[in-house]
Design a protein around this motif. Sequence first.
Motif, PDB file in Angstrom:
ATOM      1  N   ARG A 144       1.111  -1.650   0.074  1.00 60.14           N
ATOM      2  CA  ARG A 144      -0.558   0.115   0.192  1.00 60.14           C
ATOM      3  C   ARG A 144       1.054   1.171   0.069  1.00 60.14           C
ATOM      4  O   ARG A 144       0.497   2.174   0.121  1.00 60.14           O
ATOM      5  N   GLY A 230      -9.509  -6.194  -5.597  1.00 59.95           N
ATOM      6  CA  GLY A 230      -9.846  -6.078  -4.409  1.00 59.95           C
ATOM      7  C   GLY A 230     -11.535  -6.169  -4.328  1.00 59.95           C
ATOM      8  O   GLY A 230     -12.038  -6.747  -4.919  1.00 59.95           O
ATOM      9  N   GLU A 232     -14.210  -4.258  -1.924  1.00 53.49           N
ATOM     10  CA  GLU A 232     -14.143  -3.076  -1.566  1.00 53.49           C
ATOM     11  C   GLU A 232     -15.922  -2.992  -0.646  1.00 53.49           C
ATOM     12  O   GLU A 232     -15.093  -2.097   0.803  1.00 53.49           O
ATOM     13  N   ARG A 235     -13.063  -4.630   2.289  1.00 52.73           N
ATOM     14  CA  ARG A 235     -11.687  -3.061   1.625  1.00 52.73           C
ATOM     15  C   ARG A 235     -10.849  -3.790   1.732  1.00 52.73           C
ATOM     16  O   ARG A 235      -9.622  -3.852   2.841  1.00 52.73           O
ATOM     17  N   PRO A 237      -7.886  -5.060   0.316  1.00 51.54           N
ATOM     18  CA  PRO A 237      -7.589  -4.714  -1.375  1.00 51.54           C
ATOM     19  C   PRO A 237      -7.046  -5.848  -2.959  1.00 51.54           C
ATOM     20  O   PRO A 237      -6.111  -7.330  -1.812  1.00 51.54           O
ATOM     21  N   THR A 266      -3.243  -2.698  -5.885  1.00 45.61           N
ATOM     22  CA  THR A 266      -3.728  -3.910  -5.534  1.00 45.61           C
ATOM     23  C   THR A 266      -2.537  -3.247  -3.867  1.00 45.61           C
ATOM     24  O   THR A 266      -2.871  -2.172  -3.941  1.00 45.61           O
ATOM     25  N   GLY A 267      -2.802  -3.977  -3.057  1.00 48.83           N
ATOM     26  CA  GLY A 267      -1.459  -3.773  -1.643  1.00 48.83           C
ATOM     27  C   GLY A 267      -1.116  -4.736  -1.193  1.00 48.83           C
ATOM     28  O   GLY A 267      -0.529  -3.665  -0.478  1.00 48.83           O
TER      29      GLY A 267
END
Length: 410
Positions: A144, A230, A232, A235, A237, A266-267
């Motif tokens: 992130r 991801g 939403e 939450r 990612p 992406t996270g």
Amino acid sequence: MTVRSVQIRELPASDIERALALAYLVFHESPGDERRRHHRETLVDCPRIGAYDGEDLVGFAAAHPFSVSVPGGGELPCPGLTFVSVAPTHRRRGVFAGMMDELFARCAREGAPLVALWASESSIYGRFGFGPGAYGTSVRIDSRQPLALRATPDPRPLRLVDPDSAPALLGPYFERTRARRAGRQARTEAWWRKELLVEKDEGDDALSPPRVVALGDPLAGYAVYRTKPGDEDTRTPGLVQVDEVEADGPGEAAALWSYLSAIDLTGTVRAWGRPVDDVLLLIAADRDQVRVTESFPSLWVRLVDVRAALAARSWAAPVDLVLAVRDERVPANAGRFRLIASPDGFSYAPTGDDPDLSFDARDLATAYMGATPVRSLVRAGLVGEHKPDAASMLDAALYTDLLPHTLDEF
């Protein structure tokens, strides 16, 4: 070979469907049509062993005709054991042992000093002389924020490669570089296309098809990865799942990991089966951002012919020791042997002299690839040290720059 009422013999191609049905029963699997077809095609080209109780197939094992890198850049035939299955009605009746004995006898006849596998139940295979020849780790990167690295990324351009054309580009590079580490098997084009670059991961339908990114021309590194959007609502990612990263050096590795960690939307970057001594873990500036989440034995190795296996690997320092080897499944390996080896020569011959070190076959296999130092095995009480510093002397001779590693599960 006959084990009580069960006969161990070659499994003909006409029984492959029966063998797969037994394997799916034992492993509680119901693969789709495409995967079943791939399994059938694979087994056609594999030596196969069946265990028959009358006309009933009650045991099955196959062996991929692999070759594998050994320490120092050498190469040995190393059948890759797979689909090992015993019917639930015939457990604890010697069926598994009979198939293993038949496999070891075939290896001895055909000049294959090693056998390897990925263990579904590690407690079983140690009893048959298999030891962890390589270990792997799983790594998770919090992407992130930009990946903080202590190595400067190589500035050469990155380019995306069509997976259909990737084997022609990546295959020669992998073959040139895999000798750096022991435990890596030679890959065919079919292995690239049907194992590493498959279109769908049955474990997670949301993952994309494989993506391939290459660094430099000529090639200095590459990565194979997949992505997942991801969520939403939760939450969560977006994910980058890394299947493989190969690079010439730390700068090249930094360029590829920086790319993977900066993919839009992406996270998290997740990589399974990385080397224990992966350079990423050293060049990461923030180890809270780059975490090892799992460590596990990967490739299990069995020395079917100890002398031939030892003769094929390199020796980093001179050593002259007497090894006492215990091997209940392959009697030819058992006894006392004087090992005299150096970068310039090798000898391994029976002797009546007192042993300096005492090994079980499984622990000798673990030390052979360099996955675990002999000193550690002595500290654990698994290897007997009868001469001061004998373990350190053997470790110095067995030393390799990089730890063994393999990604190719079978």
